[in-house]
Design an enzyme around this catalytic site. Structure first.
Site, PDB file in Angstrom:
ATOM      1  N   LYS A 119       0.734  -1.156   0.025  1.00  0.00           N
ATOM      2  CA  LYS A 119      -0.005  -0.015  -0.091  1.00  0.00           C
ATOM      3  C   LYS A 119       0.993   1.303  -0.135  1.00  0.00           C
ATOM      4  O   LYS A 119       1.945   1.283   0.650  1.00  0.00           O
ATOM      5  CB  LYS A 119      -0.954  -0.104   1.363  1.00  0.00           C
ATOM      6  CG  LYS A 119      -1.861   1.056   1.407  1.00  0.00           C
ATOM      7  CD  LYS A 119      -2.680   0.962   2.509  1.00  0.00           C
ATOM      8  CE  LYS A 119      -3.878   1.887   2.949  1.00  0.00           C
ATOM      9  NZ  LYS A 119      -4.679   1.735   4.113  1.00  0.00           N
ATOM     10  N   SER A 175      -9.620   1.674   3.130  1.00  0.00           N
ATOM     11  CA  SER A 175      -8.813   2.596   2.299  1.00  0.00           C
ATOM     12  C   SER A 175      -7.686   1.405   1.280  1.00  0.00           C
ATOM     13  O   SER A 175      -7.243   1.984   0.380  1.00  0.00           O
ATOM     14  CB  SER A 175      -8.234   3.613   3.274  1.00  0.00           C
ATOM     15  OG  SER A 175      -7.068   2.905   3.966  1.00  0.00           O
ATOM     16  N   SER A 196      -9.783  -0.604   7.290  1.00  0.00           N
ATOM     17  CA  SER A 196      -9.092  -0.600   5.882  1.00  0.00           C
ATOM     18  C   SER A 196      -8.495  -1.851   5.296  1.00  0.00           C
ATOM     19  O   SER A 196      -8.061  -1.449   4.208  1.00  0.00           O
ATOM     20  CB  SER A 196      -8.249   0.646   5.933  1.00  0.00           C
ATOM     21  OG  SER A 196      -8.946   1.982   6.103  1.00  0.00           O
TER      22      SER A 196
END
Lengths: 93, 497
Positions: free
Chosen positions: B79, B157, B181
């Site tokens: 990420k 997210s 997330s």
């Protein structure tokens, strides 16, 4: 949440809100506060606040000098630098 | 030469590398090809193919001279919120679109020291604020389960990481979980998502959103992979003052069945917004655990709804404080122009660099921390947080694990949120936020497809630092759930291949 509160909070947060967007922002923030207002209904008595899930003391590490990123490396990310310094707008009051 | 190396799990692929069935370069190229084929999904913000190819060549030499490390040659997706030395790290924000960290996050450093190879940096909601990966300055990510004419969100997210693992554009990926997330996008994308106990994985080098909640997490398609990455990355880190001071768990040992194990099903999670199909998957999950020998009983987590309110005070409050560092002086974006004062430069730069949702959360956070509101909002939220943690502590006196849905609905259409009230998206976090406030470990497992062919996930929640036992119980549960579906267009090849 009125428009003057939005302006005040935005200034505290160093954000610039456009005049034509203030009413919408006030409504959006009001909706969020509506969700958050459930907090007032909770019976909290003498419950102590919880700041972190970490239990116990956080350990200290030795205060020793270690090699780190160099000044040159760090300044590579700066929007503006000169002679090893960060440059900011001239401030004359 | 195998044709579909991209479908190997991390554990299985590493075994084949050791056996010499294929080379690290061949395995890597299978993902490079998938990333290219999945271009329209917008999974990655930056790819690191060139350096990955060099690393794969070095990995082969290590296999040849018998110095291969445990993850030697394993491609991983990261990420884009983990700082990676000399690799641009944006947090999905225009503000950091040119930021190149001079240092490496602890978690990514540990995985690479064990031999992992970085495939690229995946897309996310800006500064991890969002549940759809639509709030990215680099465009939205699409869910690989959607039909081309009707795109769905991957969740967020960590949507890029979840979608990459689902689309075989990475075998495993790193995400971060602040209020769900990792678990929510895992559920939306039909993969596993694991959030460890707060403090288990170091936050050093993870761009901060809400520091008392942020925790790195893992996406995979096999439970063995989750545990492998977790155990490699875990362990105390002197560079994170909240990193837990305890040794890394031993590997979990298989259980014959779940006899003697007690599972709690929280009464308050039967919310009015809960989708009927998820309700039934949840009940079937409980039945599956019973068949494995577990006792399932109803429990109460009375502060569930209040938890959501507490979260949407605490997280923005911490965010407003953490994001104060973005001032346009030391790194990141500075607005052009002749600024009359330093404050004017800050305001211009922050308003230009931050997206709408980030600005909204900074404003809420600033408001709840401001004079006159601090007690009514922030202090009260911290007290409610303590009650949420107590709810779980009481439940864990009676049961070993809690079984809950991961999300109240399946993946929603792209753009759905834009037309809704901002609190609509916040409500999606009802089953993930309480765990985050309490700092507990939780694993989201893909359970079934709904009638529309979209994956639905279930969460197993464990007491703090109960990861080892959680993995053992989850292994049996996962085997019984037997989720083998793959996104449309991909050929099923067995979940544990």
């Amino acid at each position: 949440m009125d428009t003057s509160t939005v302006k005040k909070v935005a200034s505290l947060a160093r954000l610039r809100v456009k005049e034509e967007e203030i009413t919408t922002i006030a409504q959006e923030l009001q909706a969020i506060l509506g969700l958050v207002d459930q907090l007032a209904k909770v019976k909290i008595d003498n419950t102590a606040p919880m700041t972190t899930p970490s239990a116990g003391k956080t350990p200290l590490r030795p205060d020793a000098i270690e090699a780190n990123a160099s000044r040159v490396q760090i300044l590579e990310n700066a929007p503006q630098s000169e002679e090893g310094f960060f440059v900011v707008p001239k401030v004359v009051e | 030469m195998h044709s579909d190396l991209s479908s190997f799990s991390a554990t299985a692929g590493l075994q084949e590398l050791r056996n010499g069935s294929f080379t690290p370069s061949e395995w890597l190229e299978s993902f490079v090809a998938r990333i290219e084929a999945c271009g329209e999904l917008n999974l990655y913000i930056s790819d690191t193919t060139e350096t990955a190819r060099e690393s794969a060549t070095q990995a082969l030499s290590r296999y040849q001279d018998k110095t291969a490390r445990p993850l030697e040659g394993l491609p991983i997706a990261i990420k884009d919120i983990f700082c990676t030395k000399a690799i641009r790290t944006t947090a999905g924000s225009k503000f950091l679109s040119n930021f190149v960290p001079p240092y490496e996050s602890t978690v990514t450093a540990r995985l690479q020291e064990a031999g992992a190879i970085v495939l690229g940096k995946t897309n996310l909601d800006e500064f991890a604020m969002g549940s759809s990966t639509e709030h990215s300055a680099f465009g939205a990510t699409h869910n690989p389960w959607s039909h081309p004419d009707k795109p769905l969100v991957p969740g967020g997210s960590s949507g890029g990481s979840a979608a990459a693992v689902a689309a075989r554009a990475a075998p495993v990926a790193l995400g971060t979980d602040t209020g769900g997330s990792v678990r929510q996008p895992a559920s939306f994308c039909g993969v596993m998502g694991f959030k460890p106990t707060y403090g288990r994985l170091s936050r050093h080098g993870v761009i901060a959103y809400a520091s008392s909640l942020d925790q790195p997490g893992i996406f995979a398609r096999s439970l063995a992979d989750v545990e492998l990455l977790y155990r490699t990355a875990a362990g105390h880190d002197p560079l994170d003052s909240t990193s837990a001071v305890c040794s890394v768990d031993a590997a979990s040992s298989p259980l014959p069945n779940l006899s003697g194990v007690k599972i709690g099903v929280p009464r308050e999670y039967h919310t009015k917004d809960l989708d009927g199909e998820i309700e039934s998957v949840w009940q079937q999950g409980a039945e599956t655990l019973r068949q494995l020998g577990a006792e399932v009983e109803e429990i109460s987590l009375p502060h569930t709804e209040a938890a959501l309110a507490a979260y949407y005070v605490i997280a923005p409050a911490e965010a407003s404080s953490n994001l104060a560092r973005y001032d346009g002086v030391r790194y990141g974006l500075r607005a052009e122009g002749d600024h009359k004062s330093l404050d004017a430069m800050y305001e211009a730069s922050r308003s230009l660099g931050f997206g709408k949702e980030v600005q909204r959360r900074i404003l809420i956070g600033t408001y709840v921390l401001s004079a006159g509101y601090y007690d009514a909002y922030y202090n009260r939220a911290r007290r409610v947080r303590a009650l949420v943690a107590q709810d779980f502590a009481k439940a864990f006196e009676r049961v070993d694990y809690v079984l809950a849905p991961a999300t109240p609905s399946a993946a929603f259409p792209l753009g759905a949120e834009a037309t809704a009230d901002p609190t609509w998206m916040y409500q999606q976090d009802i089953f993930t936020v309480p765990v985050s406030l309490a700092g507990l470990p939780a694993l989201s497992l893909p359970a079934q497809l709904n009638k529309a062919g979209l994956p639905l996930g279930l969460q197993l929640i464990a007491p703090a630092f109960g990861e080892r036992e959680l993995f053992a119980a989850a292994a049996l549960f996962n085997e019984a759930l037997d989720f083998k579906a793959v996104p449309p267009g991909l050929v099923a090849s067995g979940a544990n291949r």
